[in-house]
Design a protein around this motif. Structure first.
Motif, PDB file in Angstrom:
ATOM      1  N   LEU A  19       8.353   1.841  19.079  1.00  0.00           N
ATOM      2  CA  LEU A  19       8.638   1.833  17.634  1.00  0.00           C
ATOM      3  C   LEU A  19       9.250   3.055  17.364  1.00  0.00           C
ATOM      4  O   LEU A  19      10.069   3.308  16.431  1.00  0.00           O
ATOM      5  N   HIS A  49       1.903  -4.123  15.487  1.00  0.00           N
ATOM      6  CA  HIS A  49       1.614  -2.563  15.917  1.00  0.00           C
ATOM      7  C   HIS A  49       0.472  -1.965  15.283  1.00  0.00           C
ATOM      8  O   HIS A  49      -0.684  -1.488  15.882  1.00  0.00           O
ATOM      9  N   PHE A  50       0.518  -1.882  14.111  1.00  0.00           N
ATOM     10  CA  PHE A  50      -0.552  -1.250  13.250  1.00  0.00           C
ATOM     11  C   PHE A  50      -1.881  -1.680  13.223  1.00  0.00           C
ATOM     12  O   PHE A  50      -2.939  -1.251  13.363  1.00  0.00           O
ATOM     13  N   HIS A 103      12.341  -2.403  12.380  1.00  0.00           N
ATOM     14  CA  HIS A 103      11.361  -1.938  11.190  1.00  0.00           C
ATOM     15  C   HIS A 103      11.193  -3.141  10.024  1.00  0.00           C
ATOM     16  O   HIS A 103      12.214  -3.956   9.894  1.00  0.00           O
ATOM     17  N   ARG A 120       8.298  -8.421   7.086  1.00  0.00           N
ATOM     18  CA  ARG A 120       6.983  -8.390   6.842  1.00  0.00           C
ATOM     19  C   ARG A 120       6.848  -8.422   5.309  1.00  0.00           C
ATOM     20  O   ARG A 120       7.823  -8.465   4.523  1.00  0.00           O
ATOM     21  N   TRP A 133       0.875  -1.002   0.037  1.00  0.00           N
ATOM     22  CA  TRP A 133       0.192   0.000  -0.220  1.00  0.00           C
ATOM     23  C   TRP A 133       0.965   1.321  -0.053  1.00  0.00           C
ATOM     24  O   TRP A 133       0.533   2.262  -0.390  1.00  0.00           O
ATOM     25  N   HIS A 141       8.637   7.021  10.059  1.00  0.00           N
ATOM     26  CA  HIS A 141       8.487   5.444   9.225  1.00  0.00           C
ATOM     27  C   HIS A 141       9.690   5.256   8.417  1.00  0.00           C
ATOM     28  O   HIS A 141       9.954   4.393   7.742  1.00  0.00           O
ATOM     29  N   GLY A 171       3.648   1.499  19.655  1.00  0.00           N
ATOM     30  CA  GLY A 171       4.034   2.775  18.716  1.00  0.00           C
ATOM     31  C   GLY A 171       5.059   3.706  19.245  1.00  0.00           C
ATOM     32  O   GLY A 171       6.112   3.861  18.627  1.00  0.00           O
ATOM     33  N   VAL A 172       5.039   3.801  20.617  1.00  0.00           N
ATOM     34  CA  VAL A 172       6.086   4.544  21.214  1.00  0.00           C
ATOM     35  C   VAL A 172       7.149   3.971  21.181  1.00  0.00           C
ATOM     36  O   VAL A 172       8.373   4.529  21.146  1.00  0.00           O
ATOM     37  N   VAL A 225       6.281  -4.377  13.427  1.00  0.00           N
ATOM     38  CA  VAL A 225       5.178  -3.129  13.033  1.00  0.00           C
ATOM     39  C   VAL A 225       3.917  -3.792  12.546  1.00  0.00           C
ATOM     40  O   VAL A 225       2.919  -2.960  12.630  1.00  0.00           O
ATOM     41  N   VAL A 268      -7.982   6.924  12.871  1.00  0.00           N
ATOM     42  CA  VAL A 268      -8.245   6.599  14.312  1.00  0.00           C
ATOM     43  C   VAL A 268      -8.822   7.997  14.792  1.00  0.00           C
ATOM     44  O   VAL A 268      -9.912   7.658  15.853  1.00  0.00           O
ATOM     45  N   THR A 306       7.181  12.493  18.277  1.00  0.00           N
ATOM     46  CA  THR A 306       6.255  11.237  18.057  1.00  0.00           C
ATOM     47  C   THR A 306       6.304  10.789  19.574  1.00  0.00           C
ATOM     48  O   THR A 306       5.270  10.592  19.905  1.00  0.00           O
ATOM     49  N   ASP A 328      13.638   0.768  16.869  1.00  0.00           N
ATOM     50  CA  ASP A 328      12.965   0.522  15.525  1.00  0.00           C
ATOM     51  C   ASP A 328      14.027   0.091  14.351  1.00  0.00           C
ATOM     52  O   ASP A 328      13.540  -0.665  13.420  1.00  0.00           O
ATOM     53  N   TRP A 344       4.874   9.750   3.295  1.00  0.00           N
ATOM     54  CA  TRP A 344       4.734   9.696   4.692  1.00  0.00           C
ATOM     55  C   TRP A 344       3.909  10.869   5.412  1.00  0.00           C
ATOM     56  O   TRP A 344       3.332  11.076   6.405  1.00  0.00           O
ATOM     57  N   ILE A 359      -3.700  -0.920  16.031  1.00  0.00           N
ATOM     58  CA  ILE A 359      -4.380   0.033  16.057  1.00  0.00           C
ATOM     59  C   ILE A 359      -5.548   0.157  14.924  1.00  0.00           C
ATOM     60  O   ILE A 359      -6.639   0.608  15.390  1.00  0.00           O
ATOM     61  N   VAL A 375      -2.878   7.693   9.349  1.00  0.00           N
ATOM     62  CA  VAL A 375      -3.221   7.062  10.210  1.00  0.00           C
ATOM     63  C   VAL A 375      -4.220   7.582  11.380  1.00  0.00           C
ATOM     64  O   VAL A 375      -5.076   6.988  11.797  1.00  0.00           O
TER      65      VAL A 375
HETATM   66  C1  HEM Z   1       0.731   6.555  20.162  1.00  0.00           C
HETATM   67  C2  HEM Z   1       0.766   6.905  18.948  1.00  0.00           C
HETATM   68  C3  HEM Z   1       1.808   6.079  17.895  1.00  0.00           C
HETATM   69  C4  HEM Z   1       2.962   6.011  17.772  1.00  0.00           C
HETATM   70  C5  HEM Z   1       4.077   6.524  18.534  1.00  0.00           C
HETATM   71  C6  HEM Z   1       3.248   5.411  16.444  1.00  0.00           C
HETATM   72  C7  HEM Z   1       4.463   4.909  16.077  1.00  0.00           C
HETATM   73  C8  HEM Z   1       4.780   4.356  14.887  1.00  0.00           C
HETATM   74  C9  HEM Z   1       6.152   3.980  14.342  1.00  0.00           C
HETATM   75  C10 HEM Z   1       7.460   4.557  14.767  1.00  0.00           C
HETATM   76  C11 HEM Z   1       5.974   3.329  13.165  1.00  0.00           C
HETATM   77  C12 HEM Z   1       6.969   2.980  12.114  1.00  0.00           C
HETATM   78  C13 HEM Z   1       7.554   1.349  12.592  1.00  0.00           C
HETATM   79  C14 HEM Z   1       8.458   1.001  11.244  1.00  0.00           C
HETATM   80  O1  HEM Z   1       7.997   1.124  10.143  1.00  0.00           O
HETATM   81  O2  HEM Z   1       9.620   0.799  11.547  1.00  0.00           O
HETATM   82  C15 HEM Z   1       4.578   3.116  12.930  1.00  0.00           C
HETATM   83  C16 HEM Z   1       4.004   2.329  11.972  1.00  0.00           C
HETATM   84  C17 HEM Z   1       2.860   2.255  11.487  1.00  0.00           C
HETATM   85  N1  HEM Z   1       1.557   2.847  12.414  1.00  0.00           N
HETATM   86 FE1  HEM Z   1       2.149   3.966  14.230  1.00  0.00          FE
HETATM   87  N2  HEM Z   1       1.967   4.890  15.858  1.00  0.00           N
HETATM   88  C18 HEM Z   1       1.123   5.370  16.760  1.00  0.00           C
HETATM   89  C19 HEM Z   1      -0.424   5.458  16.312  1.00  0.00           C
HETATM   90  C20 HEM Z   1      -0.603   4.832  15.308  1.00  0.00           C
HETATM   91  C21 HEM Z   1      -2.019   4.849  15.004  1.00  0.00           C
HETATM   92  C22 HEM Z   1      -3.116   5.773  15.508  1.00  0.00           C
HETATM   93  C23 HEM Z   1      -2.194   4.295  13.551  1.00  0.00           C
HETATM   94  C24 HEM Z   1      -3.273   3.960  12.840  1.00  0.00           C
HETATM   95  C25 HEM Z   1      -4.590   4.274  13.134  1.00  0.00           C
HETATM   96  C26 HEM Z   1      -0.866   3.779  13.455  1.00  0.00           C
HETATM   97  C27 HEM Z   1      -0.713   3.108  12.336  1.00  0.00           C
HETATM   98  C28 HEM Z   1       0.555   2.580  11.735  1.00  0.00           C
HETATM   99  C29 HEM Z   1       0.918   2.074  10.760  1.00  0.00           C
HETATM  100  C30 HEM Z   1      -0.120   1.654   9.517  1.00  0.00           C
HETATM  101  C31 HEM Z   1       2.201   1.660  10.418  1.00  0.00           C
HETATM  102  C32 HEM Z   1       2.913   1.035   9.519  1.00  0.00           C
HETATM  103  C33 HEM Z   1       3.047   1.752   8.298  1.00  0.00           C
HETATM  104  C34 HEM Z   1       3.752   0.897   7.212  1.00  0.00           C
HETATM  105  O3  HEM Z   1       4.946   0.805   7.246  1.00  0.00           O
HETATM  106  O4  HEM Z   1       3.175  -0.012   6.508  1.00  0.00           O
HETATM  107  N3  HEM Z   1      -0.143   4.184  14.286  1.00  0.00           N
HETATM  108  N4  HEM Z   1       3.866   3.540  14.018  1.00  0.00           N
END
Ligand code: HEM
Ligand SMILES: [Cu+2]
Lengths: 201, 546
Positions: free
Chosen positions: B373, B391-392, B383, B453, B144, B306, B370-371, B388, B263, B324, B379, B252, B395, B259
């Motif tokens: 990551l 994580h997502f 990564h 992944r 995606w 990211h 998320g925090v 990951v 949410v 973040t 990370d 990004w 959410i 994201v």
């Molecule tokens: C507390 C808040 C959040 C933090 C600190 C956070 C942090 C991160 C970080 C650092 C990554 C990158 C990881 C990597 O690729 O190595 C990541 C990936 C991702 N996060 Fe979060 N995130 C948070 C909330 C959310 C929310 C609310 C959503 C969606 C509704 C979300 C969806 C995603 C998605 C879809 C990815 C993966 C994207 C991809 O590589 O395909 N995250 N997040």
């Protein structure tokens, strides 16, 4: 299946909630759209500036741009913003003949801009795929040119619609006019930024 | 609590196509459009879900024996794209936003009904286009995220269709966003102040600001990408002097806000549902508003978390880690506000409430990972691993999708005039909750141990955990059955809901179920305290005791 709210009735219900109790919010919606549109340009500009900063395109690549033509283009667009404004003044005073004349001038300036832009394209020493700078140059000016094209078409529509007595745009129904005017000023503003970033920096 | 229903001088009811046919028409009624979004989104969810099933089947064994690798990549890409752009974004924004926002601001429709209908009708064709690309020449294979150079070197036809369809969906999203901003800010009923709006309005205002500011950047980026594919320019093609990192930044810049686009509305919906089913006012209204706006501002400046492994310079890593970490603060405030709303309330454990509580639990877990990551040293290790993915999904599924189900249980009586079966709903919740956690919790372990992944084959040492995960996915698929059965059964034979089965105070309940074409027979009610539950209920119990 397609019979939705009949037209008169829907405008009546509009009245009860929008025209009387709410100020006209259509211009507000347009501004939101222009902000979105502006963000597209912002993305392009950001890409261009980053490319320029980190991706040297080699010593033999040509990227020096001539200034006279784009300067002329800048003048054309700035003047056209002014003439559009003039047309608006006459629309307010209900002098539709004058208004139409200034609109026509504005449209003509827009078309002149496009012709001059085309001329620049044909005289440039590089093509779309020559190098990163060339590609970004064409993408940016082309996307802007698309906006000018649409704007010129809309100006012509407004010009056609301000004729008396058949046109639908007049002092009472000014929104289409104002919308196109705002859009046109926006396109001009973008050009000024583009001119500075692309040609002067 | 103030509700003033002034004497009726409303316009007569309007002519509309009647029956279920109106849901196939270019209707301008915000309620019809809302349900169009919901049903259309759900159909795509079923498709996206089947694709997820195919992925989990493939991953039962370490070899790519269920489908060839190219097909796996296509399935993966379609799954992600459909779930994000055709299910979650249109449903949490378009479906509930269109249905509820006009009620909440006391309007008879959205600010631009025609634009609204156009925005919806862009969705089915782009979705179908995306899916048919699979049958024509193969769908896109680059995920995606469509990172170049992968997206430039994989077969062009599928990728171009993917770009086109995402562009249309982005356009739809922008039109919707403009409409929501104008409706919330300009169409409020006279006498209703911003600080008296139900929280979902604030969530949608924040989300729409993000949509308007960030989606156009994605559009521009994808246009450049399509030039690279079709006209062989070199914007993002290193072999032609281009720069892939610029693509990642631009992508990004949209997709981190995205994201939150998925949410934030869910936050808003939960904030509506919890007070009603625990009979308490929403805790900390003002802090909720400020944390939403804080998330909007911070959400725009954290995107490069990211890209920690994309050669980002140290200062950039530092900045984006700190930003973040900061975004966790408003998010945490919201979490504690929800818990405080529940605290000491008269909680009814119905399906709506259960799914909302499930959301809170899953979201906290996803937020914590998320925090984690966001910390560069961590990370760099996980990564692009299943960590990951876990994580997502915590959410987007554990958060947003749980809230969508909660909202369906909550608003179904309003949509249809009939109640859903609560026991089937509870069953649905239990299977979903177990299935979801069984599917995704083990993936943390997979990621920590280095399983990448987006790959169809994996090291045999991961097989057992993958099989557990697939069992969870099976449960998730099964959980859809009681839900669908419940919906069909209840539409036909459900108990009459009446106007206000939950004794709620927000304006959509102060009218018939389903509501008339212009929302209220009389003038729009002026609800100044949408969460004034405590007093009323304690009065009631006092009366009961006498
Ligand atoms: C507390 C808040 C959040 C933090 C600190 C956070 C942090 C991160 C970080 C650092 C990554 C990158 C990881 C990597 O690729 O190595 C990541 C990936 C991702 N996060 Fe979060 N995130 C948070 C909330 C959310 C929310 C609310 C959503 C969606 C509704 C979300 C969806 C995603 C998605 C879809 C990815 C993966 C994207 C991809 O590589 O395909 N995250 N997040
Ligand atoms: Cu992010």
């Amino acid at each position: 299946m397609t019979s939705i709210v009949p037209k008169e009735q829907s405008s009546e219900s509009k009245k009860d909630f929008s025209t009387e109790e709410h100020e006209d919010f259509r211009l507000f919606g347009l501004i939101a759209f222009l902000i979105a549109d502006g963000m597209t340009f912002a993305g392009f500009f950001a890409a261009y500036l980053t490319f320029k900063a980190v991706n040297p395109i080699g010593p033999d690549a040509i990227y020096e741009l001539e200034l006279p033509l784009p300067t002329l283009n800048t003048v054309l667009l700035l003047v056209s913003s002014f003439t559009f404004h003039r047309a608006g003044k006459f629309l307010e005073k209900n002098e539709s003949k004058e208004c139409q004349r200034w609109l026509l001038i504005t449209g003509a300036l827009g078309v002149a801009f496009l012709i001059s832009q085309m001329f620049e394209y044909f005289t440039l020493p590089f093509g779309l795929t020559d190098n990163l700078f060339a590609s970004t140059f064409y993408a940016l000016t082309g996307f802007h040119g698309l906006h000018v094209t649409l704007g010129s078409i809309m100006i012509m529509i407004i010009w056609w619609q301000t004729r008396v007595p058949y046109g639908r745009v007049n002092n009472e129904n000014k929104f289409p006019f104002e919308a196109v005017e705002l859009y046109w000023h926006f396109v001009d503003g973008i050009w000024v930024v583009l001119f500075i970033i692309l040609y002067l920096l | 609590m103030t509700i003033s229903l002034k004497p009726s001088n409303s316009p007569p009811e309007k002519l509309q196509p009647t029956g279920w046919l109106k849901y196939l028409s270019f209707s301008l009624d915000h309620k019809v459009i809302g349900l169009q979004y919901l049903v259309c989104g759900f159909l795509f969810y079923l498709i996206g879900g089947s694709l997820a099933g195919a992925i989990r089947v493939e991953l039962i064994s370490p070899l790519s024996d269920f489908m060839p690798r190219e097909v796996y990549n296509q399935v993966l890409t379609l799954h992600g794209t459909i779930m994000i752009f055709l299910w979650i974004v249109p449903v949490v924004n378009g479906a509930f936003g269109n249905y509820l926002i006009p009620f909440y601001v006391g309007a008879r429709d959205m600010a631009f009904p025609r634009l609204n209908a156009v925005a919806f009708w862009l969705i089915p064709p782009s979705g179908l286009m995306l899916i048919t690309s699979y049958f024509i020449n193969g769908a896109a294979q680059s995920g995606w995220t469509a990172y170049p150079p992968l997206s430039i070197t994989t077969p062009a036809a599928g990728q171009i269709i993917w770009i086109l369809s995402v562009l249309l969906l982005g356009g739809s999203s922008i039109f919707g966003g403009i409409n929501f901003i104008a409706t919330i800010l300009k169409l409020r009923r006279p006498g209703l102040k911003l600080m008296q709006l139900p929280m979902y309005c604030w969530a949608m205002l924040g989300t729409s600001i993000l949509v308007v500011l960030s989606t156009p950047v994605l559009a521009g980026t994808l246009i450049l990408l399509s030039f690279d594919i079709v006209a062989h320019t070199g914007f993002f093609n290193p072999s032609l002097g281009g720069n892939v990192i610029v693509y990642q930044h631009l992508f990004w810049f949209y997709s981190h806000p995205a994201v939150y686009i998925m949410v934030l509305p869910a936050f808003g919906l939960v904030s509506e549902i919890l007070p009603i089913h625990s009979r308490k006012p929403l805790f900390g209204y003002i802090t909720m508003v400020f944390s939403i706006m804080g998330i909007v501002v911070l959400g725009l400046v954290v995107w490069a978390h990211h890209m920690f492994t994309s050669g980002t310079p140290p200062w950039m890593r530092l900045f984006f880690t700190i930003a973040t970490a900061f975004i966790a603060v408003p998010t945490g405030i919201k979490f504690f506000n929800w818990v405080a709303t529940l605290w000491g309330g008269k909680i009814s454990l119905n399906a709506a409430m259960l799914f909302s509580c499930g959301f809170i639990i899953n979201f906290v877990l996803g937020g914590i990972t998320g925090v984690a990551l966001a910390q560069v040293p961590f990370d760099v290790h996980v990564h692009d691993t299943y960590f990951v993915v876990a994580h997502f999904h915590y959410i987007v599924y554990g958060g947003s999708v749980f809230v969508i189900f909660s909202s369906i249980y909550h608003w179904f009586p309003k949509f249809t005039g009939r109640m859903l079966n609560e026991n089937l709903g509870r069953l649905h919740f239990v299977i979903t909750f177990i299935g979801f956690n069984l599917c995704f919790a083990p993936q943390h372990w997979l990621g920590l141990n280095g399983m990448p992944r987006r790959v169809a084959e994996y090291d045999p040492q991961f097989q057992l955990i993958n099989q557990i995960s697939s069992v969870g996915a099976l449960l998730m698929a099964l959980s859809t059955l009681p839900f669908l059965w419940n919906i069909l059964q209840s539409i036909l034979y459900g108990a009459e809901a009446g106007d206000n089965p939950w004794n709620a105070l927000t304006p959509e309940w102060l009218t018939s179920s389903p509501p008339p074409v212009e929302n209220w027979k009389g003038e729009a009610p002026l609800v100044l305290e949408p969460y004034g539950y405590g007093e009323k209920d304690s009065n009631k119990t006092q009366e009961g005791m006498k």
